[in-house]
Write a protein that holds these residues in place. Structure first.
Motif, PDB file in Angstrom:
ATOM      1  N   UNK A   1       0.832  -1.209   0.000  1.00 28.58           N
ATOM      2  CA  UNK A   1       0.000   0.000   0.000  1.00 28.58           C
ATOM      3  C   UNK A   1       0.871   1.265   0.000  1.00 28.58           C
ATOM      4  N   UNK A   2       0.427   2.265  -0.727  1.00 24.75           N
ATOM      5  CA  UNK A   2       1.143   3.541  -0.808  1.00 24.75           C
ATOM      6  C   UNK A   2       0.829   4.379   0.431  1.00 24.75           C
ATOM      7  N   UNK A   3       1.914   4.813   1.143  1.00 28.40           N
ATOM      8  CA  UNK A   3       1.589   5.745   2.232  1.00 28.40           C
ATOM      9  C   UNK A   3       1.189   7.062   1.588  1.00 28.40           C
ATOM     10  N   UNK A   4       0.084   7.630   2.074  1.00 25.48           N
ATOM     11  CA  UNK A   4      -0.448   8.810   1.392  1.00 25.48           C
ATOM     12  C   UNK A   4       0.401  10.050   1.688  1.00 25.48           C
ATOM     13  N   UNK A   5       0.938  10.640   0.617  1.00 20.82           N
ATOM     14  CA  UNK A   5       1.697  11.896   0.789  1.00 20.82           C
ATOM     15  C   UNK A   5       0.697  13.038   0.782  1.00 20.82           C
ATOM     16  N   UNK A   6       1.014  14.128   1.513  1.00 25.43           N
ATOM     17  CA  UNK A   6       0.069  15.252   1.496  1.00 25.43           C
ATOM     18  C   UNK A   6      -0.030  15.862   0.109  1.00 25.43           C
ATOM     19  N   UNK A   7      -1.218  16.320  -0.238  1.00 25.61           N
ATOM     20  CA  UNK A   7      -1.443  16.965  -1.535  1.00 25.61           C
ATOM     21  C   UNK A   7      -2.123  18.316  -1.288  1.00 25.61           C
ATOM     22  N   UNK A   8      -2.034  19.249  -2.267  1.00 30.99           N
ATOM     23  CA  UNK A   8      -2.644  20.573  -2.067  1.00 30.99           C
ATOM     24  C   UNK A   8      -4.117  20.477  -1.674  1.00 30.99           C
ATOM     25  N   UNK A   9      -4.805  19.471  -2.189  1.00 34.84           N
ATOM     26  CA  UNK A   9      -6.231  19.302  -1.892  1.00 34.84           C
ATOM     27  C   UNK A   9      -6.487  19.198  -0.389  1.00 34.84           C
ATOM     28  N   UNK A  40      -6.393  21.648  -7.252  1.00 34.33           N
ATOM     29  CA  UNK A  40      -6.103  22.672  -8.259  1.00 34.33           C
ATOM     30  C   UNK A  40      -5.422  22.068  -9.490  1.00 34.33           C
ATOM     31  N   UNK A  41      -5.689  22.676 -10.649  1.00 31.81           N
ATOM     32  CA  UNK A  41      -5.061  22.179 -11.884  1.00 31.81           C
ATOM     33  C   UNK A  41      -3.727  22.889 -12.071  1.00 31.81           C
ATOM     34  N   UNK A  42      -2.663  22.104 -12.157  1.00 29.56           N
ATOM     35  CA  UNK A  42      -1.359  22.698 -12.456  1.00 29.56           C
ATOM     36  C   UNK A  42      -0.473  21.669 -13.135  1.00 29.56           C
ATOM     37  N   UNK A  43       0.501  22.196 -13.870  1.00 31.29           N
ATOM     38  CA  UNK A  43       1.440  21.358 -14.612  1.00 31.29           C
ATOM     39  C   UNK A  43       2.817  21.553 -13.999  1.00 31.29           C
ATOM     40  N   UNK A  44       3.589  20.500 -13.913  1.00 27.89           N
ATOM     41  CA  UNK A  44       4.918  20.626 -13.303  1.00 27.89           C
ATOM     42  C   UNK A  44       5.993  20.548 -14.379  1.00 27.89           C
ATOM     43  N   UNK A  45       6.850  21.564 -14.427  1.00 30.92           N
ATOM     44  CA  UNK A  45       8.021  21.544 -15.309  1.00 30.92           C
ATOM     45  C   UNK A  45       9.229  21.757 -14.414  1.00 30.92           C
ATOM     46  N   UNK A  85      -5.747  36.578  -5.313  1.00 30.86           N
ATOM     47  CA  UNK A  85      -5.839  35.975  -3.973  1.00 30.86           C
ATOM     48  C   UNK A  85      -5.945  34.450  -4.049  1.00 30.86           C
ATOM     49  N   UNK A  86      -6.778  33.992  -4.974  1.00 27.45           N
ATOM     50  CA  UNK A  86      -6.969  32.539  -5.080  1.00 27.45           C
ATOM     51  C   UNK A  86      -5.691  31.878  -5.616  1.00 27.45           C
ATOM     52  N   UNK A  87      -5.040  32.564  -6.570  1.00 22.45           N
ATOM     53  CA  UNK A  87      -3.794  32.014  -7.118  1.00 22.45           C
ATOM     54  C   UNK A  87      -2.760  31.863  -5.997  1.00 22.45           C
ATOM     55  N   UNK A  88      -2.683  32.865  -5.121  1.00 23.99           N
ATOM     56  CA  UNK A  88      -1.717  32.844  -4.028  1.00 23.99           C
ATOM     57  C   UNK A  88      -2.033  31.720  -3.037  1.00 23.99           C
ATOM     58  N   UNK A  89      -3.319  31.524  -2.766  1.00 20.37           N
ATOM     59  CA  UNK A  89      -3.737  30.467  -1.841  1.00 20.37           C
ATOM     60  C   UNK A  89      -3.329  29.087  -2.396  1.00 20.37           C
ATOM     61  N   UNK A  90      -3.594  28.906  -3.685  1.00 21.75           N
ATOM     62  CA  UNK A  90      -3.238  27.627  -4.320  1.00 21.75           C
ATOM     63  C   UNK A  90      -1.717  27.453  -4.321  1.00 21.75           C
ATOM     64  N   UNK A  91      -1.014  28.534  -4.689  1.00 18.79           N
ATOM     65  CA  UNK A  91       0.453  28.463  -4.762  1.00 18.79           C
ATOM     66  C   UNK A  91       1.038  28.072  -3.404  1.00 18.79           C
ATOM     67  N   UNK A  92       0.531  28.667  -2.340  1.00 18.34           N
ATOM     68  CA  UNK A  92       1.054  28.346  -1.003  1.00 18.34           C
ATOM     69  C   UNK A  92       0.774  26.898  -0.639  1.00 18.34           C
ATOM     70  N   UNK A  93      -0.404  26.390  -1.023  1.00 15.88           N
ATOM     71  CA  UNK A  93      -0.728  24.983  -0.733  1.00 15.88           C
ATOM     72  C   UNK A  93       0.214  24.058  -1.512  1.00 15.88           C
ATOM     73  N   UNK A 150       4.928  35.645 -11.493  1.00 14.33           N
ATOM     74  CA  UNK A 150       5.447  34.779 -10.428  1.00 14.33           C
ATOM     75  C   UNK A 150       4.503  34.932  -9.238  1.00 14.33           C
ATOM     76  N   UNK A 151       3.796  33.858  -8.893  1.00 12.91           N
ATOM     77  CA  UNK A 151       2.769  33.952  -7.842  1.00 12.91           C
ATOM     78  C   UNK A 151       3.404  33.773  -6.463  1.00 12.91           C
ATOM     79  N   UNK A 152       4.299  32.805  -6.333  1.00 15.87           N
ATOM     80  CA  UNK A 152       4.936  32.552  -5.023  1.00 15.87           C
ATOM     81  C   UNK A 152       6.199  31.734  -5.231  1.00 15.87           C
ATOM     82  N   UNK A 153       7.045  31.746  -4.208  1.00 13.58           N
ATOM     83  CA  UNK A 153       8.272  30.949  -4.271  1.00 13.58           C
ATOM     84  C   UNK A 153       9.426  31.755  -4.840  1.00 13.58           C
ATOM     85  N   UNK A 154      10.447  31.026  -5.308  1.00 13.61           N
ATOM     86  CA  UNK A 154      11.648  31.698  -5.828  1.00 13.61           C
ATOM     87  C   UNK A 154      11.286  32.471  -7.102  1.00 13.61           C
ATOM     88  N   UNK A 155      11.719  33.743  -7.188  1.00 14.15           N
ATOM     89  CA  UNK A 155      11.324  34.553  -8.343  1.00 14.15           C
ATOM     90  C   UNK A 155      12.129  34.232  -9.610  1.00 14.15           C
TER      91      UNK A 155
END
Ligand code: SAM
Length: 336
Positions: free
Chosen positions: A68-76, A83-88, A102-110, A139-144
Motif C-alpha cells: 500500500x502507498x503511504x499517502x503523501x500530502x497533496x494541495x487538496x 487545483x489544476x497545475x502542470x509541473x516543469x 488571492x486565489x492564485x496565491x492560496x493555491x500556490x502556497x498549498x 510569479x505567484x509565489x516561491x523563488x522569483x
C-alpha cells in the motif's frame, strides 16, 4: 494485496507508466512493484483490447502482490479542492487562466507547502504565442524565476519558460518518435526548441547526426547547454530559419521532424527538400475534428509533387486534444 497489473521490462516501464496515466488506469493507491528485470504497474481496471494494442510488445497482464502507498500530502488536503497545475522541473504552472490574485496565491502556497520538489509557482498571463511560441508569466509565489531543469526519459532540459518553448505534455510523443529512428540515420529537427526531441534521439539511438535548428536565439542557447548537460556529441545546434537552413542540407535527412503544429504546412517545401529519397517527414498539425488528416496529407503530397516526388503515408495519429474540436495530429509520410 494481489492486484491486476501490467508487467513490463524496466527499460520500457516509464513509457508504459505514462500511457497508463493518460488512460487514467494507473492505480495510485499502491506502490509500483519491481524485481530485477520487470516493473509491475497496478491497474484500476483491465485495459480494453484496443488500448492494449497501443502498448509496446512484450507487456503482459498479470497479478502482483503490491504494498500500500503511504499517502503523501497533496494541495487538496489544505484547499478542499484539487487545483489544476502542470509541473516543469521544480516549477508549477497554474492552469486556470481566470484565477484572481488571492486565489492564485492560496493555491500556490498549498502547492509549496505540500510539494517539496516545487520551488516556484507561476501563472501564465498569455497563451503560447508568436513565432517563438512563448508565454508571459506572473510569479505567484516561491523563488522569483522562470528558469528550471526538467527531467524526462533520463535526459535533462534546462529552459527559461518565459524565453523558450517547452512542454512535458509531448513526452510520450517524443518517445514514440524514437521508435522510427535507426542507428546511422541523419535527423533534422526543424523546430528544435531547447532540444527535447534532438537530445533524446542523440542520447538513445546512434544517429550519425542530428541537426537541431531553431530561430529563437534563447532556445538555441538552452539547446547548446542541454547538449552539454546530457553529454551528447552527435548534435549540431543551428540558430537560424529552418527554411534557409534547409537549403544547406538538401537531400541529407532520413527523418525530418516538424514540431511547429500551427505553421508546419508553410515549411513543407523545405522539409521535402531536406529528405533523402525514402526519408520520412514527421509532420505535426492542429486540425479540426471533421478533417483530422486529409487536408494535411494533401498539403504534404502537393509539396512533394512540386519537387517531382511522391509520398506514402506510413502513419497518422491524434497526439492530444488541443482545444474544443481541435486536435494536435501527427502524420508520418515517406518521401520517395
Ligand atoms: N520541438 C521543440 C519542443 O518540442 O519543445 C520546440 C517546439 S515549439 C512548438 C516550435 C519552435 O519552432 C520554437 O522554439 C520556435 O522558436 C521555432 N521556430 C518558429 N519558427 C521557426 C523558423 N522559421 N525556423 C526555425 N525555428 C522556428
Amino acid at each position: 494485496m494481489k492486484r491486476q497489473c501490467i508487467k513490463v521490462s524496466k527499460k520500457k516501464g516509464e513509457a508504459v507508466r505514462r500511457m497508463l496515466l493518460e488512460l487514467e488506469i494507473l492505480d495510485n493507491s499502491v506502490k509500483i512493484g519491481a524485481d530485477e528485470i520487470f516493473l509491475y504497474l497496478p491497474l484500476t481496471r483491465e485495459p480494453a483490447p484496443e488500448e492494449l494494442e497501443s502498448f509496446p510488445e512484450n507487456v503482459e497482464l498479470t497479478k502482483f502482490d503490491f504494498k500500500r502507498q503511504e499517502k503523501k500530502p497533496v494541495p487538496e488536503d489544505l484547499l478542499g479542492f484539487s487545483p489544476a497545475y502542470e509541473v516543469i522541473g521544480d516549477i508549477a504552472l497554474l492552469e486556470d487562466p481566470d484565477l484572481d490574485t488571492q486565489k492564485a496565491l492560496k493555491i500556490a502556497n498549498a502547492i509549496l507547502r505540500t510539494q517539496p520538489n516545487i520551488k516556484t509557482v507561476l501563472k501564465p498571463l498569455t497563451p503560447v504565442i508568436g513565432e517563438f511560441r512563448v508565454r508571459e508569466f506572473e510569479i505567484v509565489a516561491g523563488e522569483p524565476r522562470t528558469e528550471t531543469i526538467h527531467r524526462e526519459y533520463g535526459c535533462r532540459y534546462k529552459v527559461d519558460l518565459a524565453r523558450a518553448y517547452f512542454t512535458p505534455r509531448l513526452s510520450t510523443e517524443r518517445s514514440r518518435i524514437l521508435a522510427w529512428i535507426k542507428e546511422g540515420d541523419t535527423v533534422v529537427d526543424m523546430f528544435a526548441g531547447v532540444g527535447p526531441y534532438s537530445v533524446l534521439i542523440a542520447k538513445s539511438k546512434k544517429p550519425s547526426k542530428v541537426l537541431a535548428i531553431d530561430k529563437n536565439p534563447d532556445a538555441v542557447r538552452y539547446l547548446r547547454e542541454n547538449i552539454t548537460l546530457n553529454s551528447v556529441k552527435n548534435i549540431e545546434a543551428i540558430e537560424g530559419d529552418a527554411r534557409e537552413e534547409a537549403k544547406k542540407f538538401a537531400g541529407t535527412a532520413d527523418h525530418v521532424i516538424m514540431n511547429l503544429p500551427h505553421n508546419a504546412f508553410e515549411f513543407l517545401d523545405s522539409a521535402v527538400l531536406l529528405t533523402k529519397p525514402g526519408g520520412i517527414i514527421h509532420y505535426y498539425g492542429i486540425t479540426p475534428e471533421d478533417d483530422l488528416f486529409e487536408s494535411s496529407i494533401e498539403l504534404i503530397r502537393m509539396a512533394a509533387e512540386k519537387a517531382g516526388r511522391k509520398i506514402k503515408v506510413l502513419e497518422k495519429r491524434v497526439v492530444r486534444s488541443y482545444a474544443p474540436y481541435q486536435y494536435n495530429i501527427c502524420i508520418e509520410a515517406r518521401v520517395i
